[in-house]
Design a protein around this motif. Structure first.
Motif, PDB file in Angstrom:
ATOM      1  N   MET A   1      64.322 -28.459  -2.135  1.00 33.32           N
ATOM      2  CA  MET A   1      63.198 -28.846  -2.957  1.00 33.32           C
ATOM      3  C   MET A   1      62.134 -29.464  -2.043  1.00 33.32           C
ATOM      4  N   ASP A   2      60.900 -29.063  -2.261  1.00 31.72           N
ATOM      5  CA  ASP A   2      59.851 -29.621  -1.408  1.00 31.72           C
ATOM      6  C   ASP A   2      59.456 -31.021  -1.894  1.00 31.72           C
ATOM      7  N   ALA A   3      58.747 -31.737  -1.040  1.00 30.92           N
ATOM      8  CA  ALA A   3      58.408 -33.134  -1.306  1.00 30.92           C
ATOM      9  C   ALA A   3      57.537 -33.279  -2.552  1.00 30.92           C
ATOM     10  N   ALA A   4      56.603 -32.373  -2.770  1.00 31.85           N
ATOM     11  CA  ALA A   4      55.722 -32.471  -3.937  1.00 31.85           C
ATOM     12  C   ALA A   4      56.515 -32.326  -5.238  1.00 31.85           C
ATOM     13  N   ALA A   5      57.436 -31.387  -5.268  1.00 31.48           N
ATOM     14  CA  ALA A   5      58.263 -31.194  -6.463  1.00 31.48           C
ATOM     15  C   ALA A   5      59.165 -32.399  -6.682  1.00 31.48           C
ATOM     16  N   ALA A   6      59.727 -32.919  -5.603  1.00 29.91           N
ATOM     17  CA  ALA A   6      60.586 -34.096  -5.708  1.00 29.91           C
ATOM     18  C   ALA A   6      59.793 -35.290  -6.222  1.00 29.91           C
ATOM     19  N   ARG A   7      58.601 -35.485  -5.688  1.00 33.89           N
ATOM     20  CA  ARG A   7      57.742 -36.598  -6.122  1.00 33.89           C
ATOM     21  C   ARG A   7      57.418 -36.463  -7.605  1.00 33.89           C
ATOM     22  N   ALA A   8      57.140 -35.241  -8.062  1.00 30.84           N
ATOM     23  CA  ALA A   8      56.840 -35.013  -9.474  1.00 30.84           C
ATOM     24  C   ALA A   8      58.031 -35.378 -10.356  1.00 30.84           C
TER      25      ALA A   8
ATOM     26  N   ILE B   1      62.155 -39.544  -0.178  1.00 29.18           N
ATOM     27  CA  ILE B   1      61.207 -38.423  -0.103  1.00 29.18           C
ATOM     28  C   ILE B   1      60.318 -38.627   1.121  1.00 29.18           C
ATOM     29  N   ASP B   2      59.826 -39.843   1.279  1.00 32.50           N
ATOM     30  CA  ASP B   2      58.925 -40.147   2.397  1.00 32.50           C
ATOM     31  C   ASP B   2      59.597 -39.978   3.755  1.00 32.50           C
ATOM     32  N   ASP B   3      60.889 -40.324   3.826  1.00 32.54           N
ATOM     33  CA  ASP B   3      61.567 -40.242   5.135  1.00 32.54           C
ATOM     34  C   ASP B   3      62.347 -38.943   5.339  1.00 32.54           C
ATOM     35  N   GLY B   4      62.263 -38.034   4.360  1.00 35.64           N
ATOM     36  CA  GLY B   4      62.902 -36.728   4.512  1.00 35.64           C
ATOM     37  C   GLY B   4      64.367 -36.686   4.127  1.00 35.64           C
ATOM     38  N   GLY B   5      64.892 -37.750   3.551  1.00 32.54           N
ATOM     39  CA  GLY B   5      66.305 -37.776   3.180  1.00 32.54           C
ATOM     40  C   GLY B   5      66.581 -37.480   1.718  1.00 32.54           C
ATOM     41  N   TYR B   6      65.549 -37.142   0.966  1.00 34.48           N
ATOM     42  CA  TYR B   6      65.740 -36.884  -0.459  1.00 34.48           C
ATOM     43  C   TYR B   6      66.520 -35.598  -0.667  1.00 34.48           C
ATOM     44  N   GLY B   7      67.461 -35.654  -1.615  1.00 33.74           N
ATOM     45  CA  GLY B   7      68.224 -34.465  -1.955  1.00 33.74           C
ATOM     46  C   GLY B   7      69.407 -34.215  -1.042  1.00 33.74           C
ATOM     47  N   VAL B   8      69.741 -35.193  -0.214  1.00 36.35           N
ATOM     48  CA  VAL B   8      70.881 -35.088   0.701  1.00 36.35           C
ATOM     49  C   VAL B   8      71.913 -36.135   0.278  1.00 36.35           C
TER      50      VAL B   8
END
Length: 116
Positions: free
Chosen positions: A1-8, A78-85
């Motif tokens: 999932m990309d950062a924009a979708a995750a942020r949404a 999300i900001d540090d790239g660890g979202y979804g892990v």
């Protein structure tokens, strides 16, 4: 999932939780007003019901505040790239699971292992 979708997803969930928290806060104000100066739960037939309702609303408030903290942590991931892990095994958390619970930090397998 990309950062924009995750942020949404995180933002949408934050709005939902904020609305629920506002409802609980309104209910707490109503119960506080109903209780007034009342202090004798043992002899007042309404006392137990009001105390029970207050306890439930306060518990809901605490849960919603906890979810908001988890959403703050999700935004940081999300900001540090660890979202979804998964924080346990490092594997990706399926997008469908993140859509249901954007604050999620564990994959399904690790959640299942923890329950056992």
């Amino acid at each position: 999932m990309d950062a924009a979708a995750a942020r949404a997803l995180v933002d949408r969930r934050r709005r939902e939780i904020a609305e629920r928290l506002a409802d609980v806060d309104r209910r707490l104000v109503e119960v506080r007003a109903a209780r007034g100066d009342w202090t004798d739960e043992e002899h007042d037939p309404e006392g137990f019901a009001l105390t029970h309702e207050w306890s439930q609303a306060a518990g809901s408030r605490a849960r919603f505040e906890g979810v908001l903290r988890e959403l703050d942590a999700a935004a940081a991931r999300i900001d540090d790239g660890g979202y979804g892990v998964c924080v346990v095994c490092g594997r990706p958390i399926p997008d469908a699971q993140l859509e249901l619970q954007p604050e999620r930090t564990r994959c399904v397998a690790c959640v299942d292992r923890r329950r056992r």
